[in-house]
Design a protein around this motif. Structure first.
Motif, PDB file in Angstrom:
ATOM      1  N   SER A   1     -49.868   9.708 -33.827  1.00  0.00           N
ATOM      2  CA  SER A   1     -49.437  11.149 -34.549  1.00  0.00           C
ATOM      3  C   SER A   1     -49.626  12.387 -33.509  1.00  0.00           C
ATOM      4  O   SER A   1     -50.465  12.588 -32.969  1.00  0.00           O
ATOM      5  CB  SER A   1     -50.167  11.367 -35.741  1.00  0.00           C
ATOM      6  N   LEU A   2     -48.383  13.025 -33.496  1.00  0.00           N
ATOM      7  CA  LEU A   2     -48.558  14.390 -32.758  1.00  0.00           C
ATOM      8  C   LEU A   2     -48.828  15.329 -33.650  1.00  0.00           C
ATOM      9  O   LEU A   2     -48.416  15.583 -34.616  1.00  0.00           O
ATOM     10  CB  LEU A   2     -46.848  14.417 -32.371  1.00  0.00           C
TER      11      LEU A   2
ATOM     12  N   THR B   1     -50.224  19.532 -34.229  1.00  0.00           N
ATOM     13  CA  THR B   1     -50.340  20.960 -33.922  1.00  0.00           C
ATOM     14  C   THR B   1     -51.398  21.544 -34.672  1.00  0.00           C
ATOM     15  O   THR B   1     -51.189  21.269 -35.833  1.00  0.00           O
ATOM     16  CB  THR B   1     -48.696  21.590 -34.004  1.00  0.00           C
TER      17      THR B   1
ATOM     18  N   SER C   1     -51.378  20.084 -38.344  1.00  0.00           N
ATOM     19  CA  SER C   1     -50.141  19.419 -39.207  1.00  0.00           C
ATOM     20  C   SER C   1     -49.403  18.522 -38.147  1.00  0.00           C
ATOM     21  O   SER C   1     -49.633  18.795 -36.974  1.00  0.00           O
ATOM     22  CB  SER C   1     -49.119  20.595 -39.846  1.00  0.00           C
ATOM     23  N   GLY C   2     -48.820  17.744 -38.625  1.00  0.00           N
ATOM     24  CA  GLY C   2     -47.818  17.094 -37.936  1.00  0.00           C
ATOM     25  C   GLY C   2     -46.698  17.831 -37.268  1.00  0.00           C
ATOM     26  O   GLY C   2     -46.278  18.502 -37.851  1.00  0.00           O
ATOM     27  N   THR C   3     -46.634  17.711 -35.986  1.00  0.00           N
ATOM     28  CA  THR C   3     -45.645  18.589 -34.992  1.00  0.00           C
ATOM     29  C   THR C   3     -44.248  18.359 -35.476  1.00  0.00           C
ATOM     30  O   THR C   3     -43.452  19.270 -35.523  1.00  0.00           O
ATOM     31  CB  THR C   3     -46.111  17.885 -33.704  1.00  0.00           C
ATOM     32  N   LEU C   4     -44.014  17.145 -35.608  1.00  0.00           N
ATOM     33  CA  LEU C   4     -42.637  16.920 -36.075  1.00  0.00           C
ATOM     34  C   LEU C   4     -42.094  16.938 -37.610  1.00  0.00           C
ATOM     35  O   LEU C   4     -40.958  17.213 -37.840  1.00  0.00           O
ATOM     36  CB  LEU C   4     -42.251  15.522 -35.789  1.00  0.00           C
ATOM     37  N   ASP C   5     -43.049  16.837 -38.571  1.00  0.00           N
ATOM     38  CA  ASP C   5     -42.972  16.983 -39.793  1.00  0.00           C
ATOM     39  C   ASP C   5     -43.404  17.998 -40.764  1.00  0.00           C
ATOM     40  O   ASP C   5     -43.260  18.252 -41.930  1.00  0.00           O
ATOM     41  CB  ASP C   5     -43.255  15.594 -40.394  1.00  0.00           C
ATOM     42  N   ASP C   6     -44.448  18.607 -40.203  1.00  0.00           N
ATOM     43  CA  ASP C   6     -45.078  19.789 -40.581  1.00  0.00           C
ATOM     44  C   ASP C   6     -46.073  19.344 -41.665  1.00  0.00           C
ATOM     45  O   ASP C   6     -46.519  20.119 -42.560  1.00  0.00           O
ATOM     46  CB  ASP C   6     -44.296  20.718 -41.118  1.00  0.00           C
TER      47      ASP C   6
END
Length: 139
Positions: A74-75, A77, A97-102
């Motif tokens: 999981s990426l 942020t 939160s997920g970097t790609l999906d927020d």
């Protein structure tokens, strides 16, 4: 600075950070939030604080709410914001939160106190630090 949340951490949940169920272990959430707090408090204390070894921060309360499983790969942020100021304290919230999906994975709220490392006591926030914290304040 604006009063928008500050991006204080960008990383990945590595497989070695995960427990036997394949989810990131709480110790690694804590480490990521701790790294993010150094960034936020650095923005509050400012460059001038780097030359003052007798001052620091002491966390007096930290609470984390886990909202979504964080799996290996999981990426991540983390964005941080100040939510309250006291005479010597800063309360801040950090949202992972997920970097790609927020998708929000976890939310941490910490109260930290400006600390005189020599006297071993709380000290008032310096005026410039207070001004920088107010610029990051969101309620």
């Amino acid at each position: 600075m604006s009063n928008q949340p500050l991006t204080t951490y960008v990383g990945v949940a590595h497989p070695w950070m995960c427990d036997t169920m394949g989810h990131m272990n709480v110790r690694h959430y804590a480490a990521m939030f701790d790294d993010a707090s150094f960034q936020l408090l650095g923005h509050v204390a400012g460059v001038e604080a780097e030359g003052e070894p007798g001052r620091g921060w002491a966390d007096v309360r930290s609470e984390t709410e886990y909202k979504h499983e964080t799996k290996a790969g999981s990426l991540i942020t983390i964005r941080s914001r100040v939510v309250k100021l006291g005479r010597s304290s800063v309360t801040f919230e950090q949202i992972m939160s997920g970097t790609l999906d927020d998708v929000i994975h976890a939310v941490n709220r910490t109260v930290t106190v400006r600390f005189d490392l020599l006297a071993r006591t709380a000290m008032a926030l310096e005026p410039a630090a207070r001004a920088r914290a107010e610029a990051l304040l969101q309620v």
